[in-house]
Design a protein around this motif. Structure first.
Motif, PDB file in Angstrom:
ATOM      1  N   LYS A  27       0.809  -1.220   0.000  1.00  0.00           N
ATOM      2  CA  LYS A  27       0.000   0.000   0.000  1.00  0.00           C
ATOM      3  C   LYS A  27       0.842   1.270   0.000  1.00  0.00           C
ATOM      4  CE  LYS A  27      -4.141  -1.963   2.019  1.00  0.00           C
ATOM      5  NZ  LYS A  27      -5.078  -1.964   3.156  1.00  0.00           N
ATOM      6  N   ALA A  28       2.051   1.202   0.516  1.00  0.00           N
ATOM      7  CA  ALA A  28       2.923   2.374   0.605  1.00  0.00           C
ATOM      8  C   ALA A  28       4.100   2.278  -0.363  1.00  0.00           C
ATOM      9  CB  ALA A  28       3.426   2.532   2.035  1.00  0.00           C
ATOM     10  N   GLY A  72       7.468   1.828   0.794  1.00  0.00           N
ATOM     11  CA  GLY A  72       6.883   0.748   1.576  1.00  0.00           C
ATOM     12  C   GLY A  72       7.781   0.170   2.635  1.00  0.00           C
ATOM     13  N   GLU A  73       8.847   0.882   2.954  1.00  0.00           N
ATOM     14  CA  GLU A  73       9.804   0.430   3.958  1.00  0.00           C
ATOM     15  C   GLU A  73      10.046   1.536   4.974  1.00  0.00           C
ATOM     16  OE1 GLU A  73      14.514  -0.815   4.185  1.00  0.00           O
ATOM     17  OE2 GLU A  73      13.479  -0.927   2.273  1.00  0.00           O
ATOM     18  N   ASP A 132      -4.124   5.020   1.827  1.00  0.00           N
ATOM     19  CA  ASP A 132      -4.151   3.588   2.159  1.00  0.00           C
ATOM     20  C   ASP A 132      -2.884   3.176   2.907  1.00  0.00           C
ATOM     21  OD1 ASP A 132      -6.611   3.304   0.954  1.00  0.00           O
ATOM     22  OD2 ASP A 132      -5.827   2.405  -0.884  1.00  0.00           O
ATOM     23  N   GLY A 133      -1.758   3.709   2.491  1.00  0.00           N
ATOM     24  CA  GLY A 133      -0.501   3.415   3.183  1.00  0.00           C
ATOM     25  C   GLY A 133      -0.480   4.014   4.578  1.00  0.00           C
ATOM     26  N   ALA A 134      -1.000   5.235   4.713  1.00  0.00           N
ATOM     27  CA  ALA A 134      -1.045   5.887   6.028  1.00  0.00           C
ATOM     28  C   ALA A 134      -1.933   5.104   6.987  1.00  0.00           C
ATOM     29  CB  ALA A 134      -1.533   7.328   5.890  1.00  0.00           C
ATOM     30  N   VAL A 138      -0.699   3.125  10.534  1.00  0.00           N
ATOM     31  CA  VAL A 138      -1.280   3.299  11.868  1.00  0.00           C
ATOM     32  C   VAL A 138      -1.863   1.983  12.381  1.00  0.00           C
ATOM     33  CG1 VAL A 138      -3.103   4.463  13.170  1.00  0.00           C
ATOM     34  CG2 VAL A 138      -1.648   5.765  11.614  1.00  0.00           C
ATOM     35  N   GLU A 139      -2.504   1.218  11.509  1.00  0.00           N
ATOM     36  CA  GLU A 139      -3.050  -0.073  11.941  1.00  0.00           C
ATOM     37  C   GLU A 139      -1.935  -1.004  12.414  1.00  0.00           C
ATOM     38  OE1 GLU A 139      -5.678  -1.627   8.940  1.00  0.00           O
ATOM     39  OE2 GLU A 139      -7.140  -0.026   9.296  1.00  0.00           O
ATOM     40  N   THR A 140      -0.767  -0.900  11.816  1.00  0.00           N
ATOM     41  CA  THR A 140       0.371  -1.695  12.261  1.00  0.00           C
ATOM     42  C   THR A 140       0.761  -1.309  13.686  1.00  0.00           C
ATOM     43  OG1 THR A 140       1.159  -1.916  10.001  1.00  0.00           O
ATOM     44  CG2 THR A 140       2.765  -2.333  11.729  1.00  0.00           C
TER      45      THR A 140
END
Length: 150
Positions: A27-28, A72-73, A132-134, A138-140
């Motif tokens: 997503k990121a 994404g990293e 979506d990446g943001a 946060v969900e992580t």
């Protein structure tokens, strides 16, 4: 085992979990590619924190963390004493209680920015473009077993 928030241990754990999250990586994947996608997270603290945790806060009214993000990293995560020492593209500022709610999953990444629970210094349009990446970032954070220091 729970990790104290905020702390270097918590930020290290978040970095590790982001880098182990395939969904975040997907997503990121375009975040920060060709532009500075690094963040400063500014946690505003009150007098209670200064009294209970002087080693964390010192005489400051905030604790700040750098989070390097590209493609994404998570490329880096550490506490920052002076913003002049780091190059970043965005800063998110909010009181400790709101960071606690965010880390607990009680409020969302985008909704909390739009509602004024956090202040963003940086390009809001870019954050929305890669929302979506943001959200996954946060969900992580909500997956970390966290001990809130106050």
């Amino acid at each position: 085992m729970a990790v104290d928030f905020p702390s270097d241990g918590w930020i290290d754990e978040w970095k590790a979990q982001l880098n182990d999250n395939d969904e975040y990586a997907e997503k990121a994947s375009d975040w920060g590619v060709g532009w500075n996608g690094d963040f400063i997270f500014t946690i505003e603290v009150d007098d209670e924190a200064k009294e209970k945790f002087p080693e964390l806060v010192g005489d400051n009214d905030k604790v700040q963390y750098f989070i390097g993000l590209e493609g994404g990293e998570c490329t880096g995560a550490y506490q920052v004493d002076d913003l002049e020492d780091v190059d970043y593209g965005f800063e998110i500022i909010g009181p400790y209680e709101n960071w606690k709610k965010l880390a607990n999953g009680e409020i969302g990444a985008i909704d909390s920015l739009m509602s004024g629970q956090f202040e963003l210094n940086g390009d809001m349009q870019r954050v929305m473009q890669y929302s979506d990446g943001a959200v996954e970032m946060v969900e992580t954070a909500t997956d970390i077993e966290t001990n809130f220091v106050y």
